[in-house]
Write a protein that holds these residues in place. Structure first.
Motif, PDB file in Angstrom:
ATOM      1  N   PRO A 151      25.159  47.029 -36.660  1.00 17.58           N
ATOM      2  CA  PRO A 151      24.069  47.741 -37.346  1.00 17.58           C
ATOM      3  C   PRO A 151      24.176  47.709 -38.865  1.00 17.58           C
ATOM      4  CG  PRO A 151      25.627  49.298 -36.400  1.00 17.58           C
ATOM      5  CD  PRO A 151      26.023  47.943 -35.907  1.00 17.58           C
ATOM      6  N   ALA A 152      25.379  47.443 -39.406  1.00  6.85           N
ATOM      7  CA  ALA A 152      25.528  47.544 -40.859  1.00  6.85           C
ATOM      8  C   ALA A 152      25.907  46.220 -41.499  1.00  6.85           C
ATOM      9  CB  ALA A 152      26.575  48.608 -41.184  1.00  6.85           C
ATOM     10  N   SER A 153      25.869  45.140 -40.724  1.00  4.10           N
ATOM     11  CA  SER A 153      26.442  43.889 -41.221  1.00  4.10           C
ATOM     12  C   SER A 153      25.720  43.311 -42.426  1.00  4.10           C
ATOM     13  CB  SER A 153      26.444  42.843 -40.107  1.00  4.10           C
ATOM     14  OG  SER A 153      27.499  43.116 -39.238  1.00  4.10           O
ATOM     15  N   ASN A 159      24.015  51.465 -48.211  1.00  7.22           N
ATOM     16  CA  ASN A 159      23.251  51.525 -46.963  1.00  7.22           C
ATOM     17  C   ASN A 159      24.159  51.516 -45.739  1.00  7.22           C
ATOM     18  OD1 ASN A 159      20.389  51.766 -47.444  1.00  7.22           O
ATOM     19  ND2 ASN A 159      20.565  49.834 -48.554  1.00  7.22           N
ATOM     20  N   GLN A 160      25.322  50.847 -45.854  1.00  6.81           N
ATOM     21  CA  GLN A 160      26.290  50.936 -44.751  1.00  6.81           C
ATOM     22  C   GLN A 160      26.663  52.391 -44.524  1.00  6.81           C
ATOM     23  OE1 GLN A 160      29.709  48.360 -45.051  1.00  6.81           O
ATOM     24  NE2 GLN A 160      28.467  46.661 -45.804  1.00  6.81           N
ATOM     25  N   GLN A 161      26.900  53.109 -45.643  1.00  8.77           N
ATOM     26  CA  GLN A 161      27.255  54.528 -45.554  1.00  8.77           C
ATOM     27  C   GLN A 161      26.143  55.318 -44.862  1.00  8.77           C
ATOM     28  OE1 GLN A 161      30.091  56.422 -47.353  1.00  8.77           O
ATOM     29  NE2 GLN A 161      29.366  57.723 -45.689  1.00  8.77           N
ATOM     30  N   THR A 166      24.447  58.257 -40.086  1.00 11.19           N
ATOM     31  CA  THR A 166      23.469  58.457 -39.017  1.00 11.19           C
ATOM     32  C   THR A 166      24.137  58.414 -37.648  1.00 11.19           C
ATOM     33  OG1 THR A 166      21.806  57.396 -40.402  1.00 11.19           O
ATOM     34  CG2 THR A 166      21.303  57.597 -38.070  1.00 11.19           C
ATOM     35  N   LEU A 167      24.979  57.381 -37.435  1.00 12.03           N
ATOM     36  CA  LEU A 167      25.656  57.251 -36.141  1.00 12.03           C
ATOM     37  C   LEU A 167      26.525  58.473 -35.878  1.00 12.03           C
ATOM     38  CD1 LEU A 167      26.717  53.503 -36.043  1.00 12.03           C
ATOM     39  CD2 LEU A 167      24.611  54.604 -35.305  1.00 12.03           C
ATOM     40  N   ARG A 168      27.209  58.928 -36.950  1.00 10.26           N
ATOM     41  CA  ARG A 168      28.088  60.079 -36.827  1.00 10.26           C
ATOM     42  C   ARG A 168      27.295  61.308 -36.381  1.00 10.26           C
ATOM     43  NH1 ARG A 168      32.927  61.939 -38.786  1.00 10.26           N
ATOM     44  NH2 ARG A 168      32.813  64.161 -39.285  1.00 10.26           N
ATOM     45  N   PRO A 185      36.617  46.523 -39.964  1.00 11.09           N
ATOM     46  CA  PRO A 185      37.558  47.474 -39.357  1.00 11.09           C
ATOM     47  C   PRO A 185      37.395  48.867 -39.958  1.00 11.09           C
ATOM     48  CG  PRO A 185      38.684  45.446 -39.977  1.00 11.09           C
ATOM     49  CD  PRO A 185      37.296  45.347 -40.529  1.00 11.09           C
ATOM     50  N   GLN A 186      37.010  48.966 -41.240  1.00  5.54           N
ATOM     51  CA  GLN A 186      36.902  50.300 -41.838  1.00  5.54           C
ATOM     52  C   GLN A 186      35.774  51.119 -41.222  1.00  5.54           C
ATOM     53  OE1 GLN A 186      36.836  47.352 -43.310  1.00  5.54           O
ATOM     54  NE2 GLN A 186      35.859  47.366 -45.313  1.00  5.54           N
ATOM     55  N   HIS A 187      34.747  50.459 -40.657  1.00  2.00           N
ATOM     56  CA  HIS A 187      33.713  51.213 -39.949  1.00  2.00           C
ATOM     57  C   HIS A 187      34.306  51.895 -38.721  1.00  2.00           C
ATOM     58  CE1 HIS A 187      30.171  48.676 -41.660  1.00  2.00           C
ATOM     59  NE2 HIS A 187      30.828  49.369 -42.571  1.00  2.00           N
ATOM     60  N   ALA A 188      35.251  51.218 -38.110  1.00  2.00           N
ATOM     61  CA  ALA A 188      35.901  51.805 -36.940  1.00  2.00           C
ATOM     62  C   ALA A 188      36.855  52.919 -37.367  1.00  2.00           C
ATOM     63  CB  ALA A 188      36.641  50.726 -36.157  1.00  2.00           C
ATOM     64  N   THR A 189      37.641  52.672 -38.427  1.00  2.00           N
ATOM     65  CA  THR A 189      38.615  53.701 -38.824  1.00  2.00           C
ATOM     66  C   THR A 189      37.919  54.980 -39.268  1.00  2.00           C
ATOM     67  OG1 THR A 189      38.715  52.734 -41.025  1.00  2.00           O
ATOM     68  CG2 THR A 189      40.485  52.158 -39.511  1.00  2.00           C
TER      69      THR A 189
END
Lengths: 259, 352
Positions: A151-153, A159-161, A166-168, A185-189
């Motif tokens: 979704p953020a690629s 905008n990634q933030q 939103t997902l959160r 990986p930072q999106h996962a962490t």
């Protein structure tokens, strides 16, 4: 209800994944990481029921919403019309959206804070805004589970933030189950409770983020040097991963101001 | 967002929302029809046209001649009704096809149905030249063409849009060749001129029976597509996206195609092959109302009806000899298409 995948396997000619088992509870967020072409999108499509599994089973409470990697909009639809299409399942082949469908669509726009775009053309929105419209469209279906393919690629950091926030909120405030694929990986962490690493050909790992996301695992997954970086920001400890692309001399020269 | 884009935007939206095509277009259609009833080599004044029409429902003092009444009621009215039905049907079919194929160049000819129907009509003209059989045969072969396209595009298992378009082109080319073969074999004294004239398309032989013949399939097909107007929106997102939104893409697509075939085959059967209407009109309609098929389909139908009515009026009254309608739609349609594309590059389209 969440998502339960049990010993699932799918292949085109070779196995995209096999013997894959995972469980994501309602209110939880799970991230899928893996190099290109190792079955991330295939897995999402299989969970949606668009690709028939060869073995194993998938369970989810009702039809999940789906946010595709990028929407190739051929027609310049208005935002509200785009979101209304999320109601397709409920409207029927010969129907048209009614007042309640409009109300649901507007409510979804409100939830994502993009109600002001209601009457704009989708083609006039920025990449981040368009991604939010696609999430609103998925939510309009009334789903309790949402799947997102990178979704953020294609977005800038700001905008990634926005997308991650939103997902959160979907998971934490609305108790939805969120499963998304990503290359960061930072999106996962920063977000995910669970992580699935897909290396292709039936090789994968699933578990809690802290256990699965290690330098060693990411190094193996991507085949390049990965380093964990920890720092504090606004008083809270953050952890992220940085790929070392491997031109050490040049990096030193840059830090000295030579290049 | 820059003010420039905002300006363009608000401008577009005000056109889309503040301007009601539902009042304007039916009025325009009605006025064009009344004007067309009086226009022709034998001109009849509007008050007489109105009187003749009104006298059908209420008793009136006759202030027109018997000939004038006959020209209006028996020659022009069926012809005008036919032009309206054919133009509206073809334009709506084109709009639906452009939606489900996500392609601005799609029109009823692309699925091979026109060519199939043309072959059926020509074959009947050669073997048993009766107008009923020509219509039936054209309709039958239009349906056969769609069936062959369906079978073709499923040859590889799943039916993709690309396979469908390829199959349409192949089937169209095949039937086109068969039409050429028949024109080659036809007797140049009487069969050939009839075939050529029929192929070029004409409303000259209009009658109330023909109006009924074309109206039933066009209304049925049009109703089917209108009911599916929202589904066509969803399909226009592409197979994958539409599938993830929970609709059965294949079945929906074939249902729309069945409607398109009914319309195309019926129009070819009564009026020959009329190109360009299904291609040009949806673009013009999209510029007026935006891309949403819920408004685009009916607006295309209205606009197509008006366009065909005007073109046919020109065809029958501009010169002493009647100009075949297929020639006029191409001569007018091609430059209009270029102008439309140049004036509004996007026009509801965004490219892929």
């Amino acid at each position: 209800m969440g998502i339960s995948i049990y010993k699932a396997g799918f292949r085109y000619t070779e196995w995209a994944f096999r013997d894959l088992t995972l469980r994501v509870e309602p209110g939880e967020i799970a991230a899928i990481l893996g190099p290109n072409g190792r079955g991330k999108t295939t897995l999402l499509k299989a969970v949606l029921g668009l690709l028939p599994l060869e073995e194993g089973s998938v369970e989810h409470g009702g039809n999940p919403g789906y946010v595709p990697q990028s929407a190739q909009t051929v027609f310049a639809y208005k935002v509200i019309d785009m979101v209304l299409m999320g109601r397709a399942r409920h409207v029927g082949a010969f129907g048209s959206p009614r007042r309640e469908d409009y109300e649901i669509a507007r409510h979804c726009l409100d939830r994502l804070g993009i109600r002001r775009f209601e009457n704009r053309l989708v083609t006039r929105l920025s990449g981040g805004e368009r991604q939010l419209v696609l999430i609103a469209r998925a939510l309009a279906s009334g789903c309790r589970t949402i799947l997102l393919d990178e979704p953020a690629s294609a977005l800038d950091f700001r905008n990634q933030q926005v997308i991650l926030d939103t997902l959160r909120s979907l998971a934490r405030e609305h108790g939805m189950t969120v499963l998304f694929s990503t290359h960061y990986p930072q999106h996962a962490t920063c977000l995910a409770d669970k992580v699935l690493l897909m290396q292709g050909a039936g090789s994968h790992q699933f578990g809690d983020t802290a256990q699965i996301l290690t330098e060693e695992n990411l190094r193996q997954l991507y085949g390049i040097e990965m380093r964990s970086v920890e720092f504090t920001h606004n008083g809270s400890a953050l952890r992220t991963f940085v790929p070392a692309f491997g031109f050490p001399d040049r990096d030193v020269e840059i830090s000295r101001g030579v290049v | 967002m820059s003010t420039g884009i905002k300006g363009v935007l608000s401008n577009r939206l005000s056109i889309a929302s503040g301007w009601s095509p539902w009042l304007f277009l039916p009025m325009l259609l009605l006025l064009s029809a009344l004007a067309a009833l009086g226009t022709g080599r034998f001109a009849i004044s509007p008050d007489k046209v109105f009187g003749i029409l009104a006298s059908q429902v209420v008793p009136l003092d006759v202030f027109w001649t018997e000939t004038e009444a006959r020209v209006v009621m028996l020659a022009r009215l069926p012809r005008i009704l036919m032009a309206i039905i054919v133009g509206g049907g073809l334009a709506m079919a084109g709009a639906a096809l452009q939606g489900i194929f996500r392609n601005p160049l799609a029109d009823p000819q692309i699925v091979g149905v026109s060519a199939g129907a043309a072959f059926g009509g020509v074959l009947a003209l050669l073997l048993f030249p009766s107008s009923v059989l020509v219509m039936l045969s054209a309709f039958l072969f239009g349906m056969i063409a769609l069936g062959v396209v369906y079978w073709f595009s499923h040859a590889g298992g799943r039916s993709l849009v690309l396979m469908l378009v390829l199959a349409g082109v192949v089937v169209g080319a095949l039937f086109g060749a068969l039409v050429s073969l028949i024109t080659y074999l036809a007797d140049p004294q009487d069969e050939l001129p009839a075939i050529v004239f029929w192929l070029m398309g004409s409303f000259a032989t209009a009658s109330y029976e023909k109006v009924a013949t074309v109206a039933i399939p066009v209304l049925a097909g049009g109703m089917l597509m209108y009911l599916m107007r929202f589904r066509i929106n969803v399909m226009s997102l592409g197979d994958e996206d539409a599938g993830t939104l929970g609709i059965s893409v294949q079945r929906s697509r074939w249902m729309v195609l069945a409607g398109v075939t009914a319309i195309t085959a019926a129009t070819v059967a009564v009026a020959g092959v009329i190109g360009w209407v299904g291609l040009v009109i949806p673009h013009a309609a999209r510029m007026m109302t935006g891309a949403d098929h819920r408004t685009l389909l009916p607006v295309s139908a209205l606009l197509g009806a008006i366009y065909m009515l005007i073109i046919d009026s020109i065809a029958r009254s501009a010169t002493a000899m009647e100009i075949p309608i297929g020639i006029l739609t191409a001569i007018i349609g091609a430059p209009v298409f270029i102008v439309l594309l140049k004036r509004n590059k996007l026009g509801g389209w965004h490219g892929d």
